[in-house]
Design a protein around this motif. Sequence first.
Motif, short mmCIF file in Angstrom:
data_model
loop_
_atom_site.label_atom_id
_atom_site.label_comp_id
_atom_site.label_asym_id
_atom_site.label_seq_id
_atom_site.Cartn_x
_atom_site.Cartn_y
_atom_site.Cartn_z
N ASP A 133 65.19 31.57 10.01
CA ASP A 133 63.84 31.93 10.42
C ASP A 133 63.11 32.65 9.29
OD1 ASP A 133 64.37 30.96 12.97
OD2 ASP A 133 64.87 32.93 13.79
N PRO A 134 61.83 32.33 9.09
CA PRO A 134 61.08 33.00 8.02
C PRO A 134 60.76 34.45 8.40
CG PRO A 134 59.63 31.59 9.30
CD PRO A 134 61.02 31.32 9.81
N GLY A 135 60.40 35.21 7.39
CA GLY A 135 59.98 36.58 7.61
C GLY A 135 60.61 37.53 6.62
N PRO A 136 59.96 38.66 6.40
CA PRO A 136 60.51 39.64 5.45
C PRO A 136 61.71 40.36 6.07
CG PRO A 136 58.58 40.54 6.54
CD PRO A 136 58.70 39.11 7.00
N PRO A 137 62.57 40.91 5.24
CA PRO A 137 63.67 41.71 5.79
C PRO A 137 63.12 42.94 6.51
CG PRO A 137 63.54 41.93 3.40
CD PRO A 137 62.59 40.84 3.78
N PRO A 138 63.77 43.38 7.58
CA PRO A 138 63.24 44.51 8.35
C PRO A 138 63.23 45.80 7.54
CG PRO A 138 65.46 43.94 9.07
CD PRO A 138 65.03 42.86 8.13
N ASP A 139 62.22 46.60 7.78
CA ASP A 139 62.10 47.90 7.11
C ASP A 139 61.35 48.84 8.06
OD1 ASP A 139 61.83 50.05 5.47
OD2 ASP A 139 60.64 49.04 3.93
N PRO A 140 62.00 49.81 8.68
CA PRO A 140 63.41 50.18 8.54
C PRO A 140 64.33 49.19 9.25
CG PRO A 140 62.45 51.49 10.25
CD PRO A 140 61.33 50.68 9.66
#
Length: 624
Positions: A133-140
């Motif tokens: 799945d696309p998307g940036p890595p979670p932060d936090p």
Amino acid sequence: MTLKLSVLAAAAALLAHAEPWTVDALMRIPNLADPQIRPDGQACAYVLRTVEGRAWRAKVYLKPIPSGGAQLVAAGSQPRWSPDSELLAYLDGQVQVFDPAGRRSRTLTHAPSAVSAYAWTPDGRGIAYVSVDPGPPPDPIVADHDYRYARLYLQPLEGGAARRLTTADRHVVSFALSPDGTRAVYAAQPTPLNRNTFDVDLFELDLRTLADKPLVVQPGRDADPAYSPDGRWIAFHSQGGTLNYFAARQVALVPSGGGAIRYLAEHQDTSYDVFRGGNSFAWSRDGRWIYYNAGHSVRDYLVRQDLNSGRIERVTERIASAASFTPDLARAVFLKSSTSRPPEICLREGSRETPVTAIHDNLAAYPEVRTRVVSWKSRDGLPVEGILYLPFDYREGRKVPMLVELHGGPTGVALDAFPVPRTYPTQVFLQRGIAVFAPNFRGSVNYGAAFRLKNIDSQGFGDFDDVMTGIDQLVKEGFADPGRLGVMGWSYGGYLTAWVIGHTDRFKAASVGAPATDWITYYAQSDGPKSTLITYFGGTPWNNPAAYNRHSPRTGEANIHTPTMLQVGAEDINHNNEIYWSLHDRHIPVEYVVYPREGHGFVEPAHQRDLMERNLRWFTQWLK
């Protein structure tokens, strides 16, 4: 101790004219991988990895069969032929399709994330692939939230939008398409987390309606499916319905649509072990025979099994990759190993085998690596084997310094094959007159589940005895010089090395790579399956702390008097700090190195070279 191979006949005169082995020579050895035969049997594709600048680079090549020059296709990996033999797909982030006639590649998929696996549809009109799945890595990062799942897609060959095939929140790890193109079977774990890699089930998907249903749901890992030619059966690699890490792995069958599981080795008197193999399958056209890899002792084999009688037959030995067959099984290509060269691609027709590549012919200029397979009995009577690499100038009756190399796992294995090291420079040690001994202690694969199960609640005790008794026998035979011994290992081998030097002072030097020194801490730090440690120690640290502490090298750190090299990646779990301060505070010689950007297995060539050079200097210094 029995010796299974003939005695070395190395001559000093020959060595004088040979190129000397060096760390640089080892780093120049390329990695040959993933041979794939064209369905018409007239060519094969493969991957060659070499060092270019500061990284390893993979390139896809195409080669006629049985002879002819290799053609560079492009940078990439995972070459796969179209069913009609006209096109060659490969991965370079996305699926690329190469037309050998026009000598051009085009990008087929445009997934927002990199493609990790793919397969041609049976009619050759599309490609199914897996992408996250696309998307940036979670932060936090919040534990157990914000998962990005790998899903299955179908991309038409003529272009256009890809169709998402899996909608449920499951993380797809492998798949296969039915011969008629109406179904897909996929293996998936409940989350993308590494801790769920032994929690994998099989599901079957109707490609017309996208309705899917559970096919195999049980404890453990069930993955790597392959349909039979008539589509009625699915072969897969199975943990056998248990979370016991050391238990028997199985080649299994289940009917398409669901039904009872058949474990093919059940009730069979077989010495073949599929802990490492048994996860890539080829079927005979009539569905009677299934081909897969399996291990026994210090070699790996391609075998075939009669599904009517259960009989297993050996096809060839020293196989070093999955075999790629033509649809009629008339031809196959695979990597074949030897003790004198790294694996090369081999063509098999009937019972005849012919080399396809000669990538490593230049190594004939170097001293030849020769081995002995040795066997002995451990303190409790358990039969154990190992590989002994002899110095190039070895003469019978002469005592030599010896390094003991402990493999990882513990479900690794030392094979009777040419070493291509990236941590401990085997050939350079042999060049310096130092033997290398690689024991397959309890817990190793290729010896069956019973041998592995003996490692449970025995880490640091039973395997320690296996290693020590092997060394004792080589000393008793007058081969190993007891005053010039060293020990080294990475991962579980690093753990066992740390344990060894905390319980004996017989070694002049040691090298400890990426170890665990405290199993309770490791349980919490590791992202791996918890079932492994629960199997080791009979429970979690919270309900059986005594077992975790009993097997932790921390309990012996105050007893280490051996000069020790410590190496670990900066991104890995680092328990070497404990050993370092124990030695530093007590003024024991120690060298401690942490490598930026590296995890548990090193990938940067400069760091691999540094590992080997440091270990070479360290042991040369202390074993002289």
